[in-house]
Enzyme design. Sequence first.
Site, PDB file in Angstrom:
ATOM      1  N   ASP A 144       0.778  -1.085   0.000  1.00 19.79           N
ATOM      2  CA  ASP A 144      -0.044   0.028   0.052  1.00 19.79           C
ATOM      3  C   ASP A 144       1.077   1.284   0.090  1.00 19.79           C
ATOM      4  OD1 ASP A 144      -1.555   2.269   0.888  1.00 19.79           O
ATOM      5  OD2 ASP A 144      -3.121   0.801   1.292  1.00 19.79           O
ATOM      6  N   HIS A 145       1.231   1.654  -1.131  1.00 16.11           N
ATOM      7  CA  HIS A 145       2.095   2.884  -1.324  1.00 16.11           C
ATOM      8  C   HIS A 145       2.077   4.080  -0.170  1.00 16.11           C
ATOM      9  CE1 HIS A 145      -0.341   5.243  -3.737  1.00 16.11           C
ATOM     10  NE2 HIS A 145       0.194   5.999  -3.759  1.00 16.11           N
ATOM     11  N   HIS A 155      -5.945   2.613   1.074  1.00 15.82           N
ATOM     12  CA  HIS A 155      -4.930   3.838   1.536  1.00 15.82           C
ATOM     13  C   HIS A 155      -5.954   4.395   2.867  1.00 15.82           C
ATOM     14  CE1 HIS A 155      -3.015   3.031  -2.082  1.00 15.82           C
ATOM     15  NE2 HIS A 155      -3.825   3.853  -2.838  1.00 15.82           N
TER      16      HIS A 155
HETATM   17  C1  BG6 Z   1      -3.591   4.736  -6.172  1.00 19.63           C
HETATM   18  C2  BG6 Z   1      -4.851   4.729  -6.976  1.00 19.63           C
HETATM   19  O1  BG6 Z   1      -3.602   3.385  -5.462  1.00 19.63           O
HETATM   20  O2  BG6 Z   1      -3.368   5.969  -5.513  1.00 19.63           O
HETATM   21  C3  BG6 Z   1      -5.153   6.053  -7.953  1.00 19.63           C
HETATM   22  O3  BG6 Z   1      -5.261   3.567  -8.053  1.00 19.63           O
HETATM   23  C4  BG6 Z   1      -4.817   7.286  -7.088  1.00 19.63           C
HETATM   24  O4  BG6 Z   1      -6.260   6.052  -8.437  1.00 19.63           O
HETATM   25  C5  BG6 Z   1      -3.605   7.208  -6.400  1.00 19.63           C
HETATM   26  O5  BG6 Z   1      -4.730   8.490  -8.003  1.00 19.63           O
HETATM   27  C6  BG6 Z   1      -3.206   8.274  -5.551  1.00 19.63           C
HETATM   28  O6  BG6 Z   1      -1.843   8.046  -4.947  1.00 19.63           O
HETATM   29  P1  BG6 Z   1      -0.968   9.530  -4.523  1.00 19.63           P
HETATM   30  O7  BG6 Z   1       0.295   8.765  -3.952  1.00 19.63           O
HETATM   31  O8  BG6 Z   1      -0.880  10.399  -5.731  1.00 19.63           O
HETATM   32  O9  BG6 Z   1      -1.860  10.142  -3.452  1.00 19.63           O
END
Ligand code: BG6
Length: 489
Positions: free
Chosen positions: A176-177, A239
Amino acid sequence: MTQATPASLLTVFGATGDLARRMLLPSLYGLQAENLLPDGMQILGTARSELDRESFAQLVADSIAAFIPATQRNDRALHGLLERLDYQPASADDDASMAALAATVDRLRHGDVLYHMSTAPKFYGPACHALAAHGVAGPGTRVMLEKPIGKDLASAIAINDSVAQSFDEERVYRVDHYLGKEGVQNLIALRFGNALFEPLWNARHIEQVQITVGETVGVEGRGDYYDDSGALRDMLQNHLLQLLCLVAMEPPARFDPTAVRNEKIKVLRSLRAIDRSNVATESVIGQYTAGASDGVAVPGYADELGRASRTETFVALRAHVDNWRWSGVPFYLRTGKRLPSRSTEIYIQFRKVPYSIFGGPAATDMQPNGLLIKLQPEERIELDLMSKTPGLDRNGLRLSQVALDLDFHQEFANARKRIAYERLYLDALEGNGTLFVRRDETEAAWQWVDAIAGGWREAGMVPKPYPAGTWGPSATVSLVDRLGHAWRE
Ligand code: BG6
């Protein structure tokens, strides 16, 4: 449990894809530039494309040029990264190509191997089986899996079961980045590195919690994936629930994979069900129509997609964590595309003072204290306090809300802004799963989210329109207003 050692080989599946070019390869560059990659570690790219080593190296160099700011690029680091590269075309549904890949893995490895699946999730199981069948998935290997792990509980279980046939859970690293983001780890540091907050971190002192992940972008050419998914599955299942877990969990005994994830799963299991019976009052869904984003006119979702759709591009929920610590405290969650600003933040509003000693105008000046943890785009922590408004006033003193503000980009001005995958790669390469999601967490999150999606279906709830560039349908305001709260804008 065998002790992991730093990986001698990283094999990236989907190495020519969008995620690889934007995030993964630039992250590896960032680690290389700071000499953080294990000595002698090779990087093997794999995808369907029939590239050779040179053309893959060119793709990597182009990605670095496109996604790393010029001020952070240098030839020595690029050269160091290119020297580690190799490429082997393969496709999980073509066994001969997987045999060739396994042979290359065997040739390049001289210790542990980390596989990173950055492909469509339906390939995770087949790719893992092929690696096992060709003898390169045994002890000393681990696998990182990108989200989404499925689109509901049943498909998540199927993927997890399939991967588990070749990799036991200890060797599976679900990404989960958000957990790799500096600000998210700072939330853990804030909660457990300070004695100040813990005594107040409960229902006696906290009135409400808001977690917002706002995006200004639309679906950006990912319409097919997104339309099948929607804001609930794409963002909230992973997230936002991970952020909720980090805010709500009990202090783990240690900052290690087992202790941290044991606490997070308890939170997920304490979430009060939102289903057919209460979905209409506890949730709001929306879909953007034409409007303006960052001052530019943009089309609505259905126009971008080219057809009418019932997929939600916005979701807001009133969640409850039913346990002693949080009983009665609403956790408002909201996320969506084409909102007015790109902002990820957690706002904790404390309860009002139990009694006001101030009469006169100051009585109405009084606001509750708030703690804002801003994660994106800037990292900032703000503590809202009441203070005397300077001046002489015959009618009694006046109060103003002031913010104690800590801006991390100023405070740590020399720290480079990192890509979340730098942290995640570093940890997975070294075998540390603390910032990865365990199987039970993913499945508990799906179970909770499935009930919501099922509730919408059964109740016939469809997304309400909201113009691009606004904070979702107007019902979002009533969701918090009903308990006397207001969104922090
Ligand atoms: C991803 C989603 O996991 O996270 C995308 O699939 C989203 O739809 C993105 O835009 C958002 O990541 P960040 O790091 O830009 O907040």
